[in-house]
Design a protein around this motif. Structure first.
Motif, PDB file in Angstrom:
ATOM      1  N   UNK A 159       0.981  -1.243   0.041  1.00 49.37           N
ATOM      2  CA  UNK A 159      -0.115  -0.057  -0.091  1.00 49.37           C
ATOM      3  C   UNK A 159       0.802   1.221  -0.145  1.00 49.37           C
ATOM      4  N   UNK A 162       2.313   1.839  -3.360  1.00 50.05           N
ATOM      5  CA  UNK A 162       1.535   2.587  -4.444  1.00 50.05           C
ATOM      6  C   UNK A 162       1.324   3.818  -4.310  1.00 50.05           C
TER       7      UNK A 162
ATOM      8  N   UNK B 102      -0.263   0.170 -10.819  1.00 46.74           N
ATOM      9  CA  UNK B 102      -0.825   0.074  -9.315  1.00 46.74           C
ATOM     10  C   UNK B 102      -0.961  -1.451  -8.983  1.00 46.74           C
ATOM     11  N   UNK B 103      -0.725  -1.882  -7.676  1.00 46.27           N
ATOM     12  CA  UNK B 103      -0.749  -3.336  -7.222  1.00 46.27           C
ATOM     13  C   UNK B 103      -2.020  -3.339  -6.404  1.00 46.27           C
ATOM     14  N   UNK B 104      -2.953  -4.381  -6.667  1.00 47.25           N
ATOM     15  CA  UNK B 104      -4.212  -4.714  -6.019  1.00 47.25           C
ATOM     16  C   UNK B 104      -3.837  -5.366  -4.737  1.00 47.25           C
ATOM     17  N   UNK B 105      -4.131  -5.154  -3.655  1.00 50.91           N
ATOM     18  CA  UNK B 105      -5.406  -4.157  -3.105  1.00 50.91           C
ATOM     19  C   UNK B 105      -4.787  -2.328  -3.390  1.00 50.91           C
ATOM     20  N   UNK B 106      -5.610  -1.459  -3.541  1.00 54.88           N
ATOM     21  CA  UNK B 106      -5.105  -0.143  -3.586  1.00 54.88           C
ATOM     22  C   UNK B 106      -6.126   0.785  -2.999  1.00 54.88           C
TER      23      UNK B 106
END
Lengths: 274, 127
Positions: A159, A162, B102-106
């Protein structure tokens, strides 16, 4: 049970005494949100009970935990990107021209939180400067021991990476470590992290060529802002560059700085003779 | 601004589209890469495509390669939005021509931060 006025006032005074950060009335919600995880960890149902128990028997660990919970802030990579663009487009070329080839540039990320700002600076310099690791050292400081440890570890969750870290930089400067991402060794070697309370006399550091002191002054009252700016200036080279947060300025606070426009950003430079 | 959201999960398409619409985007959706190309062939060319990796019929990487081989679509920015999180996969996607990843989860903030990096945050959404 919601936070009582007495508990809130006690927390306010503690945080002000330990960090000089001012928690205005109306910030009860912030105290509740930030302290709830610690209260639960201590086995108590709500924040009021936790604060009352620490108030009646204060311990250094508990008071530190409270101060840390209320002084750490969200951070992301390339947060408000203009001061980073300014670093590579203007500040770095000016410093390289002014310094000898063997002089090491020193950069300070003050109130570094979990290290994103310090590593962002490091990534930009690695990409812009051959042998950056031998030319530049980055000092990252924070009042929170936990944040300093996180910065030293250089590990970030999915997270966290990101949040504004460009993918090309992620693959160039990080390696996968289980479910997390770890800063590559050469980048980590550029960054030294240590504890530092900006509201107290500062340790011997620097002299710094560039200081990033962003989104910090907003938390302090005017006399503390003035004292922090004076101490920071004492640790800077006379031709150094200071970056503040977009909503912050030295104007009306400390007249010993010159504001200069650098691209879409502003920097502050020590005025000679002040 | 326009965005094409390509994902075989209807729920994920709705989430990504919802975030983009909240930022001021006009969106269209496709369930896999081939459907995405079909949308583009109608002449509706978006500023941004958010593309999942693993999908039936045509996967995200094949979609990226197809778009990049078409000079008429050169201005379209491609952002992979996927649960594929290995270092080598990100390198592959960037090499194929994706701009961001973008990597899930985001979180919605992650999408917003990436759009800011790409200069694709609609003006009214800039704080």
């Amino acid at each position: 049970m919601t936070l009582t006025t007495t508990s809130f006032d006690w927390v306010r005074q503690l945080v002000h005494r330990e960090s000089a950060i001012v928690l205005q009335p109306g910030k009860e919600y912030l105290v509740e949100a930030r302290l709830l995880p610690i209260a639960r960890q201590a086995g108590l149902a709500d924040v009021s009970q936790f604060v009352e128990s620490v108030r009646s028997r204060p311990s250094p660990d508990d008071t530190r935990a409270i101060v840390e919970a209320l002084t750490t802030n969200e951070t992301s990579w390339f947060r408000d990107g203009d001061p980073f663009t300014a670093l590579t487009s203007t500040v770095l070329p000016a410093l390289l021209a002014a310094r000898g080839p063997n002089e090491r540039l020193q950069i300070w990320s003050a109130a570094c939180s979990s290290g994103q700002e310090a590593y962002t600076i490091g990534m930009l310099l690695e990409d812009a400067l051959p042998n950056a690791a031998s030319r530049v050292s980055i000092t990252a400081t924070d009042i929170s021991r936990e944040m300093v440890q996180r910065t030293r570890a250089g590990r970030f969750s999915q997270l966290e990476v990101n949040r504004g870290l460009p993918a090309p930089m992620l693959v160039r400067h990080f390696v996968r470590a289980g479910n997390e991402w770890e800063v590559a060794p050469q980048l980590r070697r550029m960054v030294t992290a240590s504890e530092c309370n900006l509201a107290a006399p500062l340790p011997r550091m620097g002299p710094f060529d560039v200081v990033y002191l962003r989104n910090v002054l907003i938390y302090f009252d005017l006399p503390t802002k003035q004292a922090i700016l004076r101490r920071v200036r004492d640790l800077m080279r006379p031709d150094g560059w200071l970056f503040l947060g977009a909503a912050e300025t030295t104007l009306g606070v400390d007249d010993s700085w010159e504001r200069v426009v650098v691209g879409r950003s502003s920097a502050y430079r020590p005025l000679k003779g002040k | 601004m326009r965005a094409l959201v390509i994902d075989d999960s209807r729920a994920m398409r709705r989430i990504v589209s919802g975030i983009l619409e909240g930022l001021g985007y006009e969106t269209r959706q496709a369930g896999h890469g081939r459907e995405g190309l079909d949308v583009l062939e109608t002449g509706w060319v978006p500023d941004l495509a958010c593309v999942d990796w693993n999908m039936p019929v045509m996967d995200g990487l094949q979609f990226v390669s197809a778009v990049r081989s078409n000079p008429a679509l050169r201005s379209m920015t491609i952002m992979m939005v996927t649960s594929e999180s290995e270092h080598t996969q990100i390198v592959r996607a960037l090499a194929a021509g994706a701009h961001e990843y973008v990597i899930k989860p985001f979180t919605a903030d992650a999408i917003r931060d990436k759009l800011a990096l790409l200069g694709l945050l609609p003006q009214e959404a800039v704080l």
